[in-house]
Design a protein around this motif. Structure first.
Motif, PDB file in Angstrom:
ATOM      1  N   HIS B  21      30.364  50.846  26.360  1.00  0.00           N
ATOM      2  CA  HIS B  21      29.277  51.584  25.705  1.00  0.00           C
ATOM      3  C   HIS B  21      29.329  51.438  24.184  1.00  0.00           C
ATOM      4  O   HIS B  21      28.307  51.437  23.512  1.00  0.00           O
ATOM      5  CB  HIS B  21      29.381  53.072  26.082  1.00  0.00           C
ATOM      6  N   ASN B  22      30.513  51.314  23.636  1.00  0.00           N
ATOM      7  CA  ASN B  22      30.656  51.183  22.186  1.00  0.00           C
ATOM      8  C   ASN B  22      31.066  49.773  21.749  1.00  0.00           C
ATOM      9  O   ASN B  22      31.486  49.576  20.613  1.00  0.00           O
ATOM     10  CB  ASN B  22      31.672  52.206  21.658  1.00  0.00           C
ATOM     11  N   HIS B  23      30.960  48.812  22.655  1.00  0.00           N
ATOM     12  CA  HIS B  23      31.335  47.440  22.306  1.00  0.00           C
ATOM     13  C   HIS B  23      30.172  46.797  21.541  1.00  0.00           C
ATOM     14  O   HIS B  23      29.053  46.742  22.045  1.00  0.00           O
ATOM     15  CB  HIS B  23      31.629  46.644  23.581  1.00  0.00           C
ATOM     16  N   PRO B  24      30.431  46.302  20.328  1.00  0.00           N
ATOM     17  CA  PRO B  24      29.316  45.853  19.476  1.00  0.00           C
ATOM     18  C   PRO B  24      28.578  44.630  20.009  1.00  0.00           C
ATOM     19  O   PRO B  24      27.429  44.404  19.615  1.00  0.00           O
ATOM     20  CB  PRO B  24      30.008  45.531  18.145  1.00  0.00           C
ATOM     21  N   GLU B  25      29.191  43.849  20.885  1.00  0.00           N
ATOM     22  CA  GLU B  25      28.523  42.629  21.369  1.00  0.00           C
ATOM     23  C   GLU B  25      27.824  42.836  22.717  1.00  0.00           C
ATOM     24  O   GLU B  25      27.223  41.908  23.240  1.00  0.00           O
ATOM     25  CB  GLU B  25      29.542  41.478  21.500  1.00  0.00           C
ATOM     26  N   VAL B  26      27.967  44.025  23.271  1.00  0.00           N
ATOM     27  CA  VAL B  26      27.350  44.272  24.576  1.00  0.00           C
ATOM     28  C   VAL B  26      25.964  44.875  24.387  1.00  0.00           C
ATOM     29  O   VAL B  26      25.804  45.914  23.740  1.00  0.00           O
ATOM     30  CB  VAL B  26      28.251  45.211  25.422  1.00  0.00           C
ATOM     31  N   GLN B  27      24.958  44.177  24.949  1.00  0.00           N
ATOM     32  CA  GLN B  27      23.565  44.645  24.770  1.00  0.00           C
ATOM     33  C   GLN B  27      23.162  45.623  25.860  1.00  0.00           C
ATOM     34  O   GLN B  27      22.466  46.592  25.609  1.00  0.00           O
ATOM     35  CB  GLN B  27      22.584  43.451  24.799  1.00  0.00           C
ATOM     36  N   GLY B  28      23.555  45.325  27.078  1.00  0.00           N
ATOM     37  CA  GLY B  28      23.135  46.186  28.173  1.00  0.00           C
ATOM     38  C   GLY B  28      24.150  46.153  29.285  1.00  0.00           C
ATOM     39  O   GLY B  28      24.839  45.150  29.475  1.00  0.00           O
ATOM     40  N   ILE B  29      24.253  47.270  29.987  1.00  0.00           N
ATOM     41  CA  ILE B  29      25.180  47.355  31.108  1.00  0.00           C
ATOM     42  C   ILE B  29      24.385  47.719  32.352  1.00  0.00           C
ATOM     43  O   ILE B  29      23.587  48.649  32.325  1.00  0.00           O
ATOM     44  CB  ILE B  29      26.257  48.449  30.862  1.00  0.00           C
ATOM     45  N   ASP B  30      24.614  46.999  33.432  1.00  0.00           N
ATOM     46  CA  ASP B  30      24.041  47.380  34.720  1.00  0.00           C
ATOM     47  C   ASP B  30      25.171  47.665  35.694  1.00  0.00           C
ATOM     48  O   ASP B  30      26.217  47.023  35.658  1.00  0.00           O
ATOM     49  CB  ASP B  30      23.136  46.265  35.266  1.00  0.00           C
TER      50      ASP B  30
END
Lengths: 344, 344, 344, 344
Positions: B21-30
């Protein structure tokens, strides 16, 4: 029997009150304090209201000499000053501190960083590991009640070392204890917020129970070897689980270990050998005087894992002290001690 | 980066959500589920309200192939069925279960009592002990993320075994874990009233992490030896403390051990060598990706005690998985992982 | 931004370090101590190794005046002596103690049994209940950061009292707190063995947060009433659950209460209204800056039960302090605070 | 006396074994099970090895009729089927479930969502709140042993309501319980990792103990009023603390409340009125049959706070059941029950 407890505000003392209150041969209990004389105990500890409402008494040697039995549950260095003067007087003396446990005085000094008790008093004292020293305890005036860790460790290992079933020179003992073993004095070590949700190792290679265990292995199993023994604090109040590891000797099987343990304790009420187990823990003995033992050999390594559990405040302190009192007064060992564990 | 998590309702999955949730390179999580498709996740877990309010998605291979990275945090036997079909497709695959960890398939069968994953998939997978396998992880599509116990044990022991400083043939490892390692499925083993105020040993000599540790010692330190490894449950949610014991080899000093550990991890952000300590516990690393290590030699026995602590859900599972993802995508290893421990 | 923390060894201070370490606008953190100047902080707290390795600095007014923001997390009576001299200098001042919270000085004296802060300093301070005082906080130099209990209580009750939906004259508030609220100083009250397996009431009718809650109800909801407020210690480290009870006013429905709460906090990131719940507890917000609220009316009694949970060290102390800093510096309130709760 | 326990594997049953094992008038205990007939109990619960090694017996009405006393510690709906057939036979019957507690059958159906017991059996049963119903208990065959929460609540409130000292129409009761009250069946609600470090409210306004408390207030204090009663789970195994709030009636002082409580229980062994307290908690009574009560009036609000603590498994279940058995058999109430609390 008229009983006195010196150091009643410590956890060993409180547990003695809990056990002796229902002991059928105990007529009266008096509590002694060096610092809080006159204080009504149940004002400080209201959980004892209607159970123990008397004031604390002053410690005076003459007065103490009138009791049938005296328990000292005091910090290191107190009973070594107090008890020598009572040797030869009426009361049986049961010391829950470490002051009289180590027969070699320089060893005491080295590990406790304190002056030892007088040599002749130490010599007269008897190490109170009940199941292993009953005849000597029966005749002794002064009992050095064992430490909590040594009790859990020795009951499980002595039969195996004595019968030469495991190789003590490779013995590794990893012990885990609840926090009550650290006593009732607040410190950072026992501060809730730093103790809760924390499993920690402490006093690494420096715990004063190391020489006590080594001395007892020498005394009862006739082997002399330095051991590796470590102590961990786990976030619970009561209980010790000791996990010990040693190679089994040539030709020895798991059945040999189990049989030897069962035979050793066949006539003992408080040591139970648990054969099958899925999960084996301290709640098996919570609040009771039992020591439960499990052993298993790993055929891949030919090493045995020996596990034992006790309640550190009962079998590891006050319970074993009462058991020793029973032996000294020729009572059944279970008198006043047939407590069922609080599994939950 | 577009991330998918399969098995999100387990504790590994929940922890992945927390970290990503706070990872700067992650745009979206499914999130994907085999059984609760369509369910709004924050209805089940209201602690995720406003953080993750989407519905759970159905597991379909085509759909999965669109992600940049997929984490599987599923019970044994699930990812071995699911992941082989994705090999060669776009997403990096990071499996938090044990399905791909053991290279020798009969060994997997023996310890897991399950059918192993297909041989070619196992062969292509890379063991994700980040600090010891970074180059291979960087090139791998499928990572077998290490078990919690092996992570704590291996990080502390590999440098010493590899440099031949300790005698691995006498290695004894005594591990203590919080209860969250047992996952989110209720059972008698994890029932509060039988777990609280209880330190217990379980799965004695039978834990499936034993062959994983032995394989890694062979792989990274080039020594083959069966080990004694035991696991204990202590009454806390998170944290593993592993205490290992081994004789030091001829001429080796405590300083040698400390230096080797310090040099091995000099450029690693998440492994810290703690020199002085009074009490050393799992709260040092709670909620963070650190592994802290302490070592001490007992001159009386010439045996070393090596202690390490991790948070089993972070460095022992989701944190190391994200660290591996960072390596695979050529990011700084600490990206999204610079969490300060919740000491209290 | 250059940040100083005074009183860093307390739990409020440690939590500030945890939060500010990952705050994107914070360039450097310095720690100040009155008693341990020069000490390397990570020697005392090795969990901060590699995170905060600088020495503690001496408290000197001139030096302090160079910071952009100063947090004081000190025992009662310290910041009231320290901060007045800094009023009018550069740094924003955020005080986590109770010294500036009560506007009526005799009330402070009565409940805190201490001399109050200087009247003009108290007058200039602004009560930092972020969601209810944002404009004033944005303009203030000196923030009196709210107490942990008041934060949990006020966020849940103020909307309902302000809109006259519940009868505040019959308000009963029963609060339960983890032990970390008592700080890092060991005492019998926080001694593990007497705190574990114990739920206890303390400071009955005498807690210093009573006048703080009453003042805020007056200030933000314009009602003046003495309240019943009790505090309990439960055996866990973090978390407050406050259960409040009040009759609903004539014609008011449960939907009215829920709607009012939802509307009040519609644009607030950290207050969540939970509608359906089976079990609602402090683990919903563990380690995060959320305050979760649930309300239900009992048609049998026409009384509402209002429940709220916070992490006492985050939303109840350091988290709200950082949130206030964000407001003072015109940053998004969530900057550095988007922490996902550690549900497990 | 020959005793049978039906439902021995539940926590009420295990606690009955613990207490009855040391009861001087109990000659033998048999355990009955509907599902595990023939199983050796100490194989399942090795903590009972050497204490209770017999097999579980099959439940057959004829066989049951031979006992002097039968305890049923079974889930809702079991004893209502089993016990009616035994009415009029030899054994005294003590039911620890809720099946016979509510005299109004539709009320039972509404709160328990189950069919009620036969009307004539319910009519013949006697509510076993020992201190308030001794004469009826002495003559009864079938005792409906009170719930854990009602016991803690009623003992503290009945004297004050009966003497019209507090205004029951504004009564608010906030109860906190350890997890053992939820029984031995694993569920998400009692899963360690979601229960530990969590204080939670549950079954809000819907707990089946609400009508039981209201019925007893009607029965013993002759007042009819719906109450607000909430239940919370705190992370500990044993113990209930109930905090109750009510306005004191015109002219009533704190001394009146204290005196009434002291006079009511002057001749009762298990109810203790604690006057002075700093911290008052469940560890005061851990493992014992005591109910401790403290009361204080807040002069600012003219409201009384009444606090009571019990061990939910002892005074709240098995202990009170044995106390009732003692009354039925004309023994001293304390027989077998003089247990000292495990304060630590």
């Amino acid at each position: 029997m008229k009983v006195g407890i010196i150091g009643a505000t410590g956890y060993g003392g409180l547990e003695l009150i809990r056990l002796l209150h229902n002991h059928p041969e105990v007529q009266g209990i008096d509590l002694f304090s060096s610092s809080e004389e006159g204080m009504h105990f149940s004002h400080k500890y209201s959980f004892l209201m209607n159970i123990f409402d008397q004031p604390l008494l002053k410690i005076e040697t003459d007065r103490l000499a009138e009791y049938d039995v005296l328990f000292t549950s005091t910090p290191s260095g107190v009973s070594s000053e107090l008890l020598p003067a009572l040797i030869g007087t009426k009361p049986k003396l049961i010391d829950l501190s470490g002051d009289f446990r180590l027969k070699d005085l320089p060893t005491y000094e080295q590990w406790y960083k304190k002056d030892p008790a007088p040599a002749d008093a130490v010599e007269k004292s008897v190490y109170g590991l009940t199941e292993w020293n009953t005849p000597a305890i029966a005749k002794a005036q002064l009992i050095a009640n064992p430490g909590c860790y040594p009790t859990a460790v020795l009951l499980s290992l002595l039969p195996l070392i004595k019968e030469n079933l495991i190789d003590a020179s490779h013995l590794v003992i990893d012990a885990k204890s609840g926090i009550s073993g650290a006593g009732n004095k607040p410190s950072q070590m026992t501060h809730y917020s730093e103790t809760n949700e924390n499993t920690a190792i402490y006093k690494l290679h420096e715990h004063q129970h190391i020489p006590e265990i080594e001395q007892a292995i020498q005394m009862f199993a006739n082997q002399s070897t330095p051991i590796t023994f470590t102590t961990h604090l786990v976030p619970m109040t009561r209980g010790i689980l000791a996990t010990s590891y040693a190679p089994v000797n040539e030709g020895v099987t798991e059945a040999d270990l189990v049989n030897t343990l069962q035979e050793t304790y066949a006539n003992q009420s408080f040591v139970r050998i648990i054969k099958d187990m899925n999960k084996f823990g301290t709640n098996q003995v919570y609040g009771s005087n039992y020591c439960d033992i499990h052993v298993k050999v790993d055929p891949r390594t030919n090493r045995a894992t020996i596990v034992s559990v006790i309640d550190n405040l009962v079998k590891g302190a006050a319970g074993q002290a009462v058991q020793n009192m029973n032996v000294q007064f020729n009572l059944k060992q279970t008198t006043g001690l047939s407590l069922v564990p609080l599994f939950i």
